[in-house]
Design a protein around this motif. Structure first.
Motif, PDB file in Angstrom:
ATOM      1  N   LEU B 282      60.032  54.814  57.534  1.00  0.00           N
ATOM      2  CA  LEU B 282      59.538  54.649  56.476  1.00  0.00           C
ATOM      3  C   LEU B 282      58.805  53.373  56.376  1.00  0.00           C
ATOM      4  CD1 LEU B 282      62.507  55.527  54.048  1.00  0.00           C
ATOM      5  CD2 LEU B 282      60.672  56.868  54.397  1.00  0.00           C
ATOM      6  N   PRO B 283      57.699  53.143  55.589  1.00  0.00           N
ATOM      7  CA  PRO B 283      57.039  52.133  55.606  1.00  0.00           C
ATOM      8  C   PRO B 283      57.454  51.057  54.479  1.00  0.00           C
ATOM      9  CG  PRO B 283      55.743  53.456  54.183  1.00  0.00           C
ATOM     10  CD  PRO B 283      56.866  54.220  54.689  1.00  0.00           C
ATOM     11  N   PRO B 284      57.072  49.781  54.627  1.00  0.00           N
ATOM     12  CA  PRO B 284      57.310  48.821  53.521  1.00  0.00           C
ATOM     13  C   PRO B 284      56.496  49.070  52.269  1.00  0.00           C
ATOM     14  CG  PRO B 284      56.010  47.611  55.186  1.00  0.00           C
ATOM     15  CD  PRO B 284      56.393  49.102  55.787  1.00  0.00           C
ATOM     16  N   PHE B 285      56.795  48.798  51.206  1.00  0.00           N
ATOM     17  CA  PHE B 285      55.881  48.983  49.905  1.00  0.00           C
ATOM     18  C   PHE B 285      55.306  47.682  49.540  1.00  0.00           C
ATOM     19  CE2 PHE B 285      58.919  52.640  48.327  1.00  0.00           C
ATOM     20  CZ  PHE B 285      58.520  53.289  49.355  1.00  0.00           C
ATOM     21  N   SER B 286      54.057  47.917  48.955  1.00  0.00           N
ATOM     22  CA  SER B 286      53.324  46.909  48.294  1.00  0.00           C
ATOM     23  C   SER B 286      52.791  47.341  46.980  1.00  0.00           C
ATOM     24  CB  SER B 286      52.359  46.125  49.276  1.00  0.00           C
ATOM     25  OG  SER B 286      51.400  46.906  49.417  1.00  0.00           O
ATOM     26  N   GLY B 287      52.153  46.416  46.003  1.00  0.00           N
ATOM     27  CA  GLY B 287      51.364  47.191  44.955  1.00  0.00           C
ATOM     28  C   GLY B 287      50.282  47.652  45.480  1.00  0.00           C
ATOM     29  N   VAL B 288      49.485  48.394  44.592  1.00  0.00           N
ATOM     30  CA  VAL B 288      48.288  49.321  45.114  1.00  0.00           C
ATOM     31  C   VAL B 288      47.157  48.534  45.117  1.00  0.00           C
ATOM     32  CG1 VAL B 288      49.195  51.345  44.127  1.00  0.00           C
ATOM     33  CG2 VAL B 288      48.130  50.002  42.714  1.00  0.00           C
ATOM     34  N   GLY B 289      47.136  47.223  44.934  1.00  0.00           N
ATOM     35  CA  GLY B 289      46.178  46.252  45.171  1.00  0.00           C
ATOM     36  C   GLY B 289      44.774  46.198  44.173  1.00  0.00           C
ATOM     37  N   LEU B 290      45.593  46.288  42.861  1.00  0.00           N
ATOM     38  CA  LEU B 290      44.555  46.383  41.607  1.00  0.00           C
ATOM     39  C   LEU B 290      44.374  44.812  41.488  1.00  0.00           C
ATOM     40  CD1 LEU B 290      46.349  48.228  38.738  1.00  0.00           C
ATOM     41  CD2 LEU B 290      44.206  48.829  39.927  1.00  0.00           C
ATOM     42  N   ASP B 291      43.087  44.729  41.068  1.00  0.00           N
ATOM     43  CA  ASP B 291      42.207  43.158  40.807  1.00  0.00           C
ATOM     44  C   ASP B 291      42.406  43.315  39.151  1.00  0.00           C
ATOM     45  OD1 ASP B 291      42.072  41.699  43.128  1.00  0.00           O
ATOM     46  OD2 ASP B 291      40.398  43.008  43.664  1.00  0.00           O
ATOM     47  N   ALA B 292      42.456  41.890  38.767  1.00  0.00           N
ATOM     48  CA  ALA B 292      42.325  41.646  37.272  1.00  0.00           C
ATOM     49  C   ALA B 292      41.495  40.712  36.875  1.00  0.00           C
ATOM     50  CB  ALA B 292      43.771  41.482  36.678  1.00  0.00           C
ATOM     51  N   PHE B 293      40.490  40.923  36.048  1.00  0.00           N
ATOM     52  CA  PHE B 293      39.794  39.522  35.645  1.00  0.00           C
ATOM     53  C   PHE B 293      39.744  39.393  34.238  1.00  0.00           C
ATOM     54  CE2 PHE B 293      38.070  42.225  39.153  1.00  0.00           C
ATOM     55  CZ  PHE B 293      37.552  41.375  40.074  1.00  0.00           C
ATOM     56  N   ASP B 294      39.497  38.033  34.061  1.00  0.00           N
ATOM     57  CA  ASP B 294      39.356  37.562  32.517  1.00  0.00           C
ATOM     58  C   ASP B 294      38.039  37.936  31.729  1.00  0.00           C
ATOM     59  OD1 ASP B 294      37.811  35.608  33.381  1.00  0.00           O
ATOM     60  OD2 ASP B 294      39.150  34.168  32.803  1.00  0.00           O
ATOM     61  N   LYS B 295      37.582  37.590  30.578  1.00  0.00           N
ATOM     62  CA  LYS B 295      36.456  37.699  29.955  1.00  0.00           C
ATOM     63  C   LYS B 295      35.377  37.339  30.740  1.00  0.00           C
ATOM     64  CE  LYS B 295      34.645  39.127  25.838  1.00  0.00           C
ATOM     65  NZ  LYS B 295      34.616  40.305  25.169  1.00  0.00           N
ATOM     66  N   MET B 296      35.536  36.080  31.193  1.00  0.00           N
ATOM     67  CA  MET B 296      34.378  35.444  32.014  1.00  0.00           C
ATOM     68  C   MET B 296      34.083  36.012  33.430  1.00  0.00           C
ATOM     69  SD  MET B 296      33.748  33.479  29.696  1.00  0.00           S
ATOM     70  CE  MET B 296      32.625  32.516  30.221  1.00  0.00           C
ATOM     71  N   GLY B 297      34.948  37.010  33.778  1.00  0.00           N
ATOM     72  CA  GLY B 297      34.715  37.501  35.235  1.00  0.00           C
ATOM     73  C   GLY B 297      35.567  36.828  36.208  1.00  0.00           C
ATOM     74  N   THR B 298      36.521  35.954  35.864  1.00  0.00           N
ATOM     75  CA  THR B 298      37.234  34.909  36.960  1.00  0.00           C
ATOM     76  C   THR B 298      38.460  36.182  37.205  1.00  0.00           C
ATOM     77  OG1 THR B 298      36.609  33.132  35.634  1.00  0.00           O
ATOM     78  CG2 THR B 298      38.498  32.912  37.073  1.00  0.00           C
ATOM     79  N   ASN B 299      38.647  36.072  38.885  1.00  0.00           N
ATOM     80  CA  ASN B 299      39.926  36.765  39.140  1.00  0.00           C
ATOM     81  C   ASN B 299      41.062  36.179  38.899  1.00  0.00           C
ATOM     82  OD1 ASN B 299      41.766  37.936  40.675  1.00  0.00           O
ATOM     83  ND2 ASN B 299      40.142  38.724  42.042  1.00  0.00           N
ATOM     84  N   ILE B 300      42.101  36.906  37.913  1.00  0.00           N
ATOM     85  CA  ILE B 300      43.187  36.472  37.348  1.00  0.00           C
ATOM     86  C   ILE B 300      44.264  37.194  37.984  1.00  0.00           C
ATOM     87  CG2 ILE B 300      42.369  35.358  35.198  1.00  0.00           C
ATOM     88  CD1 ILE B 300      43.184  38.187  34.059  1.00  0.00           C
ATOM     89  N   SER B 301      44.277  37.869  38.997  1.00  0.00           N
ATOM     90  CA  SER B 301      45.099  38.826  39.707  1.00  0.00           C
ATOM     91  C   SER B 301      46.480  38.202  40.024  1.00  0.00           C
ATOM     92  CB  SER B 301      44.649  39.244  41.235  1.00  0.00           C
ATOM     93  OG  SER B 301      43.251  40.123  40.856  1.00  0.00           O
ATOM     94  N   SER B 302      46.169  36.701  40.244  1.00  0.00           N
ATOM     95  CA  SER B 302      47.485  35.969  40.769  1.00  0.00           C
ATOM     96  C   SER B 302      48.503  35.653  39.444  1.00  0.00           C
ATOM     97  CB  SER B 302      47.240  34.635  41.491  1.00  0.00           C
ATOM     98  OG  SER B 302      46.332  33.964  40.661  1.00  0.00           O
ATOM     99  N   ARG B 303      47.901  35.659  38.183  1.00  0.00           N
ATOM    100  CA  ARG B 303      48.701  35.454  36.948  1.00  0.00           C
ATOM    101  C   ARG B 303      49.349  36.912  36.653  1.00  0.00           C
ATOM    102  NH1 ARG B 303      44.185  33.676  33.187  1.00  0.00           N
ATOM    103  NH2 ARG B 303      45.588  34.592  31.721  1.00  0.00           N
ATOM    104  N   LEU B 304      48.726  37.872  36.876  1.00  0.00           N
ATOM    105  CA  LEU B 304      49.342  39.176  36.490  1.00  0.00           C
ATOM    106  C   LEU B 304      50.079  39.936  37.531  1.00  0.00           C
ATOM    107  CD1 LEU B 304      46.978  39.241  34.167  1.00  0.00           C
ATOM    108  CD2 LEU B 304      47.235  41.823  34.510  1.00  0.00           C
ATOM    109  N   PHE B 305      49.923  39.574  38.721  1.00  0.00           N
ATOM    110  CA  PHE B 305      50.697  40.204  39.933  1.00  0.00           C
ATOM    111  C   PHE B 305      51.370  39.178  40.813  1.00  0.00           C
ATOM    112  CE2 PHE B 305      47.051  42.948  38.972  1.00  0.00           C
ATOM    113  CZ  PHE B 305      47.597  44.101  38.727  1.00  0.00           C
ATOM    114  N   ALA B 306      52.482  39.663  41.224  1.00  0.00           N
ATOM    115  CA  ALA B 306      53.256  38.730  42.306  1.00  0.00           C
ATOM    116  C   ALA B 306      52.425  38.951  43.668  1.00  0.00           C
ATOM    117  CB  ALA B 306      54.401  39.361  42.534  1.00  0.00           C
ATOM    118  N   PRO B 307      52.732  38.098  44.623  1.00  0.00           N
ATOM    119  CA  PRO B 307      52.000  37.966  45.965  1.00  0.00           C
ATOM    120  C   PRO B 307      52.415  39.483  46.743  1.00  0.00           C
ATOM    121  CG  PRO B 307      53.269  36.118  45.962  1.00  0.00           C
ATOM    122  CD  PRO B 307      53.517  36.854  44.637  1.00  0.00           C
TER     123      PRO B 307
END
Lengths: 46, 484
Positions: B282-307
């Motif tokens: 079996l493989p290890p699991f991770s999140g599916v790799g979604l990115d998140a952006f705020d209204k200004m287009g700044t990447n806020i993935s680290s606020r929404l997702f754990a490493p």
């Protein structure tokens, strides 16, 4: 590799009970009852 | 009118979508986005992986079911989240990309009032060189993978019938894997099938795992009452393996898989090679790799997702030593820590920490089982999240619905041989899933509801659950009467 020499092993009676249908019918009822109790507790939580 | 978008149509996402449709008003929309056209009842992939079932027995096409129930289905994968909107759209939205053959790569911005992230895991085969079906080992994580494993297994059985000898290795392909229960189930079923095909004498069967003890299963093991003793699950599991002549290697981290050789290191830092003829790792699991952006287009993935890529929710994520872990660290409502209209359900939420005690090699390599999230808690979480969202949309003022894994119990029936008369299964229930030493000081769990036994009844139960949950997943009449 780990040796299985020190592991607990079932006796012939235990192995027989595992496929003895009347006993397994009872165990089936008991297991279902346990699972129903757990699902009731889970439902109560939410 | 409100729109709820559910990303993912696994156990958690499908359950959430079905209940939302039932509880919301007709004018509200429920939209499910899933890259695959089918629902897969994963627990039965084990049987597909040995040729006892076909993929069609564990897959259910979603489009027709959703059409019948008024759920909008988009066969697409989510690419990125815009929880505050973007320069293109003011409303919160998610960017999705079609996975339909005729609409391949067509992108769409899908607005939402509420979002449920139930994307499940990414199967991170890349974590170990040579791991996975595109490398040198097999998997049962999807119906296709399982079918490939079955073909390979049956080829080896045919060779053994002609007198060949084979070594089968089953287990975890990395030091941080989870779902050891699936590997356990596959190895005991494989051994049963070898006996059924009358080639057991020519086979060596090895279980290779990152668990600190057999029977850990990523939940720190469990204690059960048996014959006048309170027994840890490692005794139970060792007994089952010893009885069946399955050898085992634990506390191991697979570093590389070559075409017929596994390289692994142990917690004590030693390095070994293990030759094999067939390996299901079996493989290890991770999140599916979604990115998140705020209204200004700044990447806020680290606020929404754990490493790890899993979504942060209402859990206590501050790092603390193992002896200070509490049941109350675990999330209860699964609401995003950043946005009140986003929830993560099932495997998609980031656990606050492991359940099993972490162990590291002298050089800092982690070798311990990550927390499992099996069908029962995943469905319960999906249902609780759906209930909270339905309340909010209908204006019902009430606290969020709770489904903490430190308060939920789970039943796990691991098939150990598929036969109505001679088969067996290891049936386990635990309550709660995450130990709560404040409520249950001695063992962390309620021993009246933490049980384990092996027998034919377990196989009947597993088979019954297969048909019940396939019926429920089809949303046929009375589906709500079948518990999660």
């Amino acid at each position: 590799m780990k040796s299985s020499a020190y592991a607990t092993k079932p006796t012939r009676v235990t192995r027989w009970l595992r496929v003895f249908i009347p006993w397994q019918v009872i165990r089936f009822i008991v297991l279902n009852w346990k699972i129903i109790q757990i699902t009731r507790r889970n439902e109560h939580l939410s | 009118m409100a729109r709820v978008v559910v990303l993912g149509a696994g156990v958690s996402g499908h359950t959430a979508a079905a209940f939302l449709r039932r509880w919301l008003r007709a004018e509200d929309e429920v939209v499910v986005v899933s890259p695959k056209p089918d629902y897969n009842w994963l627990p039965s992939n084990i049987w597909v992986g040995l040729g006892r079932m076909q993929p069609n027995d564990v897959l259910i096409p979603l489009a027709q079911i959703y059409k019948r129930h008024g759920i909008i289905f988009k066969q697409a994968k989510a690419l990125s989240l815009y929880p505050e909107g973007s320069d293109k759209l003011d409303q919160p939205h998610v960017k999705i990309e079609s996975t339909l053959a005729e609409g391949a790569a067509a992108q769409e911005l899908l607005t939402y009032d509420y979002l449920i992230n139930a994307t499940g895991p990414k199967l991170n085969f890349a974590a170990t060189e040579g791991l996975g079906p595109s490398g040198n080992s097999l998997s049962v994580c999807t119906a296709d993978h399982a079918q490939e494993a079955a073909h390979t297994f049956l080829d080896h059985v045919a060779a053994m019938k002609r007198g060949a000898r084979r070594r089968f290795v089953v287990g975890t392909g990395h030091g941080t894997c989870t779902c050891e229960g699936a590997a356990f189930e596959y190895v005991v079923n494989l051994e049963f099938e070898l006996r059924r095909h009358k080639v057991r004498e020519q086979a060596e069967v090895v279980y290779l795992s990152n668990e600190y003890e057999l029977g850990d299963f990523g939940m720190g093991g469990a204690h059960i009452r048996r014959n006048g003793y309170i027994t840890p699950t490692n005794i139970f599991t060792e007994s089952l393996f010893a009885e069946r002549g399955i050898e085992w290697i634990i506390r191991s981290h697979v570093t590389k898989v070559e075409p017929s050789r596994i390289f692994y290191q142990t917690l004590s830092g030693e390095e070994y090679e293990l030759p094999f003829d067939m390996a299901m790792l079996l493989p290890p699991f991770s999140g599916v790799g979604l990115d998140a952006f705020d209204k200004m287009g700044t990447n806020i993935s680290s606020r929404l997702f754990a490493p790890s890529g899993f979504m942060r929710v209402d859990a206590a994520y501050s790092a603390k030593p193992y002896d200070q872990w509490k049941a109350s660290d675990w999330p209860r409502s699964y609401q995003s820590s950043e946005y009140s209209n986003i929830f993560a359900a099932g495997i998609a939420f980031a656990p606050p920490h492991a359940i099993s005690q972490p162990h590291y090699t002298a050089t800092g390599v982690p070798i311990f089982a990550a927390p499992p999230r099996t069908g029962m808690p995943s469905a319960m979480i999906g249902k609780a999240v759906a209930h909270t969202i339905a309340d909010r949309i209908r204006g019902v003022e009430r606290a969020p619905h709770m489904a903490s894994m430190s308060e939920l119990g789970a039943a796990c029936v691991a098939s150990a041989g598929a036969d109505l008369v001679h088969g067996s299964a290891a049936s386990m229930t635990v309550f709660p899933i995450v130990q709560d030493y404040d409520r249950y000081p001695e063992y962390g769990r309620d021993l009246n509801f933490t049980v384990g036994e092996i027998g034919l009844a377990g196989h009947w139960l597993k088979l019954l659950l297969h048909y019940l949950f396939m019926y429920k997943a089809r949303l046929l009449p009375g589906w709500t009467l079948i518990p999660e």
